[in-house]
Write a protein that holds these residues in place. Structure first.
Motif, PDB file in Angstrom:
ATOM      1  N   LEU A 106      13.379  55.101  -2.009  1.00 51.95           N
ATOM      2  CA  LEU A 106      12.155  55.057  -2.814  1.00 51.95           C
ATOM      3  C   LEU A 106      12.460  54.522  -4.218  1.00 51.95           C
ATOM      4  CD1 LEU A 106      10.732  58.599  -1.880  1.00 51.95           C
ATOM      5  CD2 LEU A 106       9.906  56.385  -1.012  1.00 51.95           C
ATOM      6  N   GLY A 107      13.642  54.852  -4.716  1.00 48.61           N
ATOM      7  CA  GLY A 107      14.039  54.377  -6.050  1.00 48.61           C
ATOM      8  C   GLY A 107      14.097  52.862  -6.110  1.00 48.61           C
ATOM      9  N   TYR A 108      14.455  52.247  -4.980  1.00 48.35           N
ATOM     10  CA  TYR A 108      14.545  50.782  -4.973  1.00 48.35           C
ATOM     11  C   TYR A 108      13.231  50.108  -4.582  1.00 48.35           C
ATOM     12  CZ  TYR A 108      18.804  50.360  -7.210  1.00 48.35           C
ATOM     13  OH  TYR A 108      19.717  50.388  -8.222  1.00 48.35           O
ATOM     14  N   ALA A 109      12.348  50.836  -3.893  1.00 45.65           N
ATOM     15  CA  ALA A 109      10.996  50.301  -3.710  1.00 45.65           C
ATOM     16  C   ALA A 109      10.347  50.231  -5.098  1.00 45.65           C
ATOM     17  CB  ALA A 109      10.206  51.201  -2.768  1.00 45.65           C
ATOM     18  N   SER A 110      10.639  51.249  -5.895  1.00 48.02           N
ATOM     19  CA  SER A 110      10.135  51.264  -7.263  1.00 48.02           C
ATOM     20  C   SER A 110      10.769  50.147  -8.106  1.00 48.02           C
ATOM     21  CB  SER A 110      10.420  52.648  -7.863  1.00 48.02           C
ATOM     22  OG  SER A 110       9.871  52.761  -9.131  1.00 48.02           O
ATOM     23  N   ALA A 111      12.049  49.893  -7.876  1.00 46.40           N
ATOM     24  CA  ALA A 111      12.731  48.807  -8.600  1.00 46.40           C
ATOM     25  C   ALA A 111      12.120  47.447  -8.256  1.00 46.40           C
ATOM     26  CB  ALA A 111      14.221  48.817  -8.276  1.00 46.40           C
ATOM     27  N   GLY A 150      10.128  47.164  -0.659  1.00 41.73           N
ATOM     28  CA  GLY A 150       9.285  47.123  -1.858  1.00 41.73           C
ATOM     29  C   GLY A 150       8.760  45.719  -2.135  1.00 41.73           C
ATOM     30  N   LEU A 151       9.651  44.741  -2.057  1.00 47.56           N
ATOM     31  CA  LEU A 151       9.230  43.359  -2.322  1.00 47.56           C
ATOM     32  C   LEU A 151       8.200  42.889  -1.298  1.00 47.56           C
ATOM     33  CD1 LEU A 151      12.693  41.737  -3.204  1.00 47.56           C
ATOM     34  CD2 LEU A 151      10.782  42.110  -4.779  1.00 47.56           C
ATOM     35  N   GLU A 167       9.411  46.922 -10.619  1.00 43.52           N
ATOM     36  CA  GLU A 167      10.005  46.570 -11.924  1.00 43.52           C
ATOM     37  C   GLU A 167      10.408  45.093 -11.960  1.00 43.52           C
ATOM     38  OE1 GLU A 167      12.958  49.429 -13.407  1.00 43.52           O
ATOM     39  OE2 GLU A 167      14.243  47.717 -13.879  1.00 43.52           O
ATOM     40  N   LEU A 168      11.059  44.643 -10.889  1.00 45.40           N
ATOM     41  CA  LEU A 168      11.474  43.239 -10.851  1.00 45.40           C
ATOM     42  C   LEU A 168      10.254  42.317 -10.851  1.00 45.40           C
ATOM     43  CD1 LEU A 168      13.822  41.168 -10.586  1.00 45.40           C
ATOM     44  CD2 LEU A 168      13.396  41.226  -8.116  1.00 45.40           C
ATOM     45  N   SER A 169       9.229  42.705 -10.096  1.00 41.02           N
ATOM     46  CA  SER A 169       8.044  41.841  -9.997  1.00 41.02           C
ATOM     47  C   SER A 169       7.410  41.640 -11.378  1.00 41.02           C
ATOM     48  CB  SER A 169       7.028  42.417  -9.003  1.00 41.02           C
ATOM     49  OG  SER A 169       6.361  43.535  -9.556  1.00 41.02           O
ATOM     50  N   LEU A 194      14.855  52.622 -17.917  1.00 39.89           N
ATOM     51  CA  LEU A 194      14.177  51.534 -17.199  1.00 39.89           C
ATOM     52  C   LEU A 194      13.159  50.853 -18.107  1.00 39.89           C
ATOM     53  CD1 LEU A 194      13.429  53.399 -13.833  1.00 39.89           C
ATOM     54  CD2 LEU A 194      15.391  51.961 -14.394  1.00 39.89           C
ATOM     55  N   PRO A 195      12.882  49.600 -17.911  1.00 42.50           N
ATOM     56  CA  PRO A 195      13.514  48.709 -16.928  1.00 42.50           C
ATOM     57  C   PRO A 195      14.931  48.342 -17.354  1.00 42.50           C
ATOM     58  CG  PRO A 195      12.047  47.442 -18.337  1.00 42.50           C
ATOM     59  CD  PRO A 195      11.906  48.885 -18.748  1.00 42.50           C
ATOM     60  N   THR A 196      15.799  48.113 -16.384  1.00 40.51           N
ATOM     61  CA  THR A 196      17.134  47.622 -16.721  1.00 40.51           C
ATOM     62  C   THR A 196      17.031  46.133 -17.083  1.00 40.51           C
ATOM     63  OG1 THR A 196      17.598  47.141 -14.403  1.00 40.51           O
ATOM     64  CG2 THR A 196      18.307  49.295 -15.247  1.00 40.51           C
ATOM     65  N   PRO A 197      17.946  45.667 -17.937  1.00 40.52           N
ATOM     66  CA  PRO A 197      17.874  44.261 -18.349  1.00 40.52           C
ATOM     67  C   PRO A 197      18.057  43.276 -17.188  1.00 40.52           C
ATOM     68  CG  PRO A 197      19.363  45.508 -19.777  1.00 40.52           C
ATOM     69  CD  PRO A 197      19.027  46.398 -18.614  1.00 40.52           C
TER      70      PRO A 197
END
Ligand SMILES: *Cc1c(COP(=O)(O)O)cnc(C)c1O
Length: 349
Positions: A176-181, A214-215, A184-186, A22-25
């Motif tokens: 939770l993994g995608y709340a975290s993502a 998450g967002l 990352e996106l932000s 992480l972060p993924t591209p």
């Protein structure tokens, strides 16, 4: 404390077996975007690293974190025969020194030998997982009960099993993994123009719900469109709402999501879960040929097919779209028979 720190703090309460790249591209899909007259980008969660990557790596970091915290020695999981989830669980269990038992459910009919033995099933075997089978594909409670019985047997043998449950009656740790993502996106969008919409697969809904919650917890109101890969839109919308509530409860967030937050589209789902249609095969070919990017037959191929459909009906015109690639490419080899059927590029015969 700002919203990012608050969200990080509520995630830090959960043990995590951190292993993802992480972060993924985040990359433009300029050729395909040009074809579709869209400003199109891809979030490369097919590149999360371990065991051929995909969205399940982010989710499983929290399940395996919980398993390690309770000193489990064996992980149990259930899924479709060509499940990416079970393959990734086996890869991560091995990486963290645990055994893995996999239960494969008969969710898809009319399958061939490649479906049963190649793709993810081949990888499950190479990973040394113990395979079990379950005769039904639409019986979540039954599948969970059967896994429970395997766990009971293992306990009797002195093992310490940890079950990754399938049904919606359990806390959505994977989300939770995608709340975290979302955090990352932000960070990644801080320096670029924001997206008008995110398009992402909605299956168990852990990915969809985690990202959405998450967002919103970060105060970002980007619409998130879930593309149905398993259930019709109305049924899936109810599931997503329920799981969003469950996730807020789990994380101690007081967030009120509006009905308009739950966007579901099922136009590329037919004939059903794990079953191909022409639009999906077309989307897989087009994305491979225009971008050198492989999609998968069960999830991301259907998401791209839906994106193309929505674009054709004018739903996305001129917008800036983020296509979230959730991985799954090993399943291409399990679906090779259907993907090359009647095709001039089907290779030697
Ligand atoms: C499991 C999976 C999904 C769906 O994710 P959920 O969190 O179950 O909704 C999407 N894409 C791929 C490649 C998957 O393996």
């Amino acid at each position: 404390m700002n919203a990012v720190d608050r969200l990080k703090e509520s995630l830090a309460r959960f043990p995590r077996a951190a292993v993802a790249h992480l972060p993924t591209p985040l990359e433009p899909l300029a050729n395909l975007g040009g074809d579709l007259d869209l400003s199109l980008f891809v979030k490369r969660d097919d590149c999360t690293g371990i065991g051929f990557g995909g969205n399940k790596v982010r989710q499983l970091e929290f399940y395996l974190g919980a398993a390690l915290a309770e000193e489990a020695d064996t992980v149990l999981i259930t899924g479709a025969v060509q499940s990416n989830y079970v393959r990734t669980a086996a890869a991560m269990a091995g990486r963290f020194g645990m055994d893995c038992h996999i239960q494969l459910e008969e969710r898809v009919t009319d399958v061939d030998d490649l479906y049963r033995n190649n793709g993810n099933v081949l990888l499950d075997r190479l990973l040394g997982a113990t395979l079990h089978s379950f005769p039904e594909g639409e019986n979540e409670a039954g599948a969970d009960a059967a896994v429970g019985a395997i766990a009971e047997r293992l306990r009797g043998e002195g093992r310490s099993p940890y079950i990754i449950p399938l049904g919606a009656g359990h806390p959505p740790l994977g989300a939770l993994g995608y709340a975290s993502a979302a955090i990352e996106l932000s960070m990644q969008v801080e320096t670029i123009e924001p997206f008008d919409e995110i398009v992402i697969a909605s299956g168990s809904a852990a990915t969809h719900v985690g990202l959405l919650v998450g967002l919103r917890a970060l105060g970002l109101d980007i619409p998130v469109s879930g593309i149905c890969v398993r259930r019709a839109a109305d049924i899936q919308a109810a599931r997503v709402k329920q799981r969003a509530d469950d996730l807020c409860k789990l994380m101690g967030l007081s967030l009120s999501l509006a009905d308009s937050d739950f966007r579901l589209f099922d136009g590329s789902l037919a004939p059903g879960y794990g079953r191909l249609n022409d639009a999906t095969v077309g989307a897989i070919r087009l994305t491979a040929q225009r971008e050198g990017l492989f999609l998968d037959p069960v999830y991301t191929g259907k998401v791209m097919a839906a994106l193309i459909q929505l674009n054709e009906t004018g739903g996305l015109a001129g917008r800036r779209i983020l296509f979230w690639h959730t991985g799954g490419q090993p399943a291409l080899f399990g679906y090779a028979g259907q993907l090359t059927e009647g095709s001039s590029s089907g290779g030697p015969s």
